[in-house]
Design an enzyme around this catalytic site. Structure first.
Site, PDB file in Angstrom:
ATOM      1  N   ASP A 333       0.713  -1.383   0.003  1.00 54.86           N
ATOM      2  CA  ASP A 333       0.007   0.014  -0.051  1.00 54.86           C
ATOM      3  C   ASP A 333       0.792   1.166   0.103  1.00 54.86           C
ATOM      4  O   ASP A 333       1.904   1.471   0.796  1.00 54.86           O
ATOM      5  CB  ASP A 333      -0.862  -0.048   1.005  1.00 54.86           C
ATOM      6  N   ASN A 341      -2.953  12.975  -3.625  1.00 55.20           N
ATOM      7  CA  ASN A 341      -4.044  13.515  -4.423  1.00 55.20           C
ATOM      8  C   ASN A 341      -4.341  14.991  -4.119  1.00 55.20           C
ATOM      9  O   ASN A 341      -4.770  16.019  -5.049  1.00 55.20           O
ATOM     10  CB  ASN A 341      -5.041  12.534  -4.570  1.00 55.20           C
ATOM     11  N   ASP A 350      -2.241   9.526 -10.459  1.00 52.29           N
ATOM     12  CA  ASP A 350      -2.241   8.253 -11.462  1.00 52.29           C
ATOM     13  C   ASP A 350      -0.865   8.043 -11.622  1.00 52.29           C
ATOM     14  O   ASP A 350      -0.337   6.834 -11.969  1.00 52.29           O
ATOM     15  CB  ASP A 350      -2.928   8.511 -12.613  1.00 52.29           C
ATOM     16  N   GLU A 376      -4.917   2.090  -4.521  1.00 55.77           N
ATOM     17  CA  GLU A 376      -3.361   2.454  -4.416  1.00 55.77           C
ATOM     18  C   GLU A 376      -2.791   1.275  -3.745  1.00 55.77           C
ATOM     19  O   GLU A 376      -1.415   1.185  -2.924  1.00 55.77           O
ATOM     20  CB  GLU A 376      -3.017   3.647  -3.747  1.00 55.77           C
TER      21      GLU A 376
END
Length: 486
Positions: A333, A341, A350, A376
């Protein structure tokens, strides 16, 4: 990003095409050997080597020489192209000279050479010992076929070779049924040289054009092979019965030429139809492959999605039941991904996911499988790996990702971004993958509670509790480090 990944639904292997290409190369060497034997027969006056049928036509030494040069030109196309072009030019010059000689002085014999007792008869062009018209046509077709292959005109190359093959096949049938009108002045060795050289060109070019469509393992190839076998057998059988019923020799000769033309036309029509069908079917297969890719792979990272990862796990479990060994599982993770973000936007988020995915695929072994398990979050399957190896590999991954930085290109400024990952490890025992995922997820949350950027593990094997975080251990056996990659 162009990632290499495993195709779970590969097309059937083109075994017939591979066999045809290998056979084509072997037939080329066979043509060279047979042509050399014919030339040696003429030089040593061994009649059987150039006239295999008693009182029948023999192979002219010039015919054997031309076939020898053509076979060598075909071989040298792969290694010495200039030599191949030179040999083709020599053959073309000889054919042009023979044509001009025959056009200007059809009744004048060649100069007599007496190096052996029968060469005078040879160069006087006796009816049983001369370069026949069929041989001239076959050699010309093969010359232009080899040239067309060099120029990548695969359809023309295979059409000319197929025409030569049909002439040779008809002559072989004439020898089999003792029908001189079908082979005329072609010796049995000349017919064999024509057949093998034409088959060699078709075999070498089997991965292109209509031959590829005919040998395709798909439906179109299967249809055309059945049609060629059934249609050819019916045509040759009925044609032979009609031919044997003809009493006039001149009519028989014309009918033999007619059979050659119709046979050639039949195979051209069948192979053209197979080529068109194969092109249509290939388009359909490409669309199906794209649909499978959408169903099994993640569009952003080109890694396996959950559905594809499940299929890989099933395959590995079946293999594990046969050979034994451990199987490790990781859940990876990206730490604080929401902050990325919020600060940089989803486009940069992305890019971060792609960046981590690419390095995960680069750092693991070829036998390992990487999956984008969630937004993610990634999952990695490690076959033939014991718990100790899983922990070593996870620590190597964690520190390799930590040492990397990703350049960010915005409109106003340029900077780099470093990310870290938390990893939870487990192992698959007795094929119970759901329990393995549950333990890996628990271990991942332990890594997050421990401050992130670390590795935790929960294994079912006795005395293998790796629940606490460990220091990184680099292992050349399992992974290539980032330093080695750079």
């Amino acid at each position: 990003m162009n990632l290499q990944f495993i195709d779970l639904h590969t097309e059937p292997p083109r075994s017939l095409i591979v066999v045809a290409k290998k056979t084509g190369m072997q037939l080329t060497y066979l043509v060279i050997s047979l042509a050399c034997c014919v030339l040696a027969g003429h030089l040593l006056d061994i009649e059987y080597l150039y006239r295999p049928v008693q009182d029948g036509p023999s192979t002219h030494p010039l015919t054997a020489l031309l076939f020898l040069l053509l076979a060598m030109a075909l071989l040298f196309q792969f290694t010495h192209r200039s030599v191949s072009l030179g040999l083709q030019f020599i053959v073309a010059s000889i054919l042009a000279s023979l044509f001009m000689f025959n056009a200007t002085s059809p009744d004048q014999p060649f100069l007599s050479l007496s190096s052996s007792k029968h060469l005078a008869d040879i160069f006087n062009l006796q009816p049983s010992n001369r370069l026949s018209g069929n041989s001239f046509v076959v050699i010309g077709c093969m010359l232009f076929s080899i040239w067309a292959r060099k120029r990548r005109h695969h359809i023309l190359c295979q059409a000319l070779a197929l025409m030569s093959l049909c002439i040779a096949t008809m002559a072989l049938i004439g020898y089999a049924y003792h029908t001189p009108a079908l082979y005329q002045d072609m010796s049995l060795f000349t017919v064999t040289l024509s057949f093998f050289l034409a088959a060699s060109v078709l075999g070498i070019s089997a991965n292109r054009g209509t031959v590829r469509a005919a040998l395709s393992p798909h439906l179109g190839g299967q249809i055309v092979r059945i049609q060629c076998i059934v249609g050819g057998a019916f045509f040759f059988g009925t044609g032979y019965l009609v031919f044997r019923s003809l009493a006039n020799a001149q009519v028989s000769s014309l009918f033999g030429s007619y059979m050659i033309a119709v046979c050639w036309f039949l195979f051209v029509v069948l192979m053209t139809g197979a080529s068109v069908f194969e092109q249509t079917d290939r388009t359909r297969r490409k669309q199906e492959k794209k649909l499978r890719a959408v169903a099994l792979y993640d569009e952003l990272t080109q890694l396996l999605n959950r559905r594809g990862f499940k299929q890989i796990i099933d395959q590995q479990l079946a293999h594990q039941r046969r050979v034994g060994g451990g199987m490790g599982l990781m859940l990876v993770d990206i730490d604080h991904f929401k902050q990325v973000n919020d600060r940089y936007g989803h486009d940069i988020g992305d890019k971060v996911i792609q960046h981590v995915a690419w390095h995960l695929r680069r750092l693991v072994r070829d036998t390992d499988s990487v999956c984008r398990y969630g937004g993610e979050e990634f999952a990695i399957l490690l076959p033939h790996t014991e718990p100790e190896g899983v922990i070593i590999a996870a620590n190597t991954l964690q520190h390799a990702i930590e040492a990397l930085s990703m350049p960010l290109f915005n409109d106003s400024h340029s900077e780099t971004l470093s990310v870290t990952v938390s990893i939870g490890c487990s192992n698959v025992v007795n094929g119970l993958t759901e329990k393995a995922f549950k333990r890996a997820d628990e271990a991942l949350y332990e890594s997050k509670r421990a401050g992130r950027n670390c590795v935790s593990g929960r294994f079912e094997a006795p005395h293998s509790d790796y629940s606490k975080s460990r220091k990184a251990h680099r292992s050349r056996h399992f992974f290539r480090t980032a330093k080695q990659q750079s």
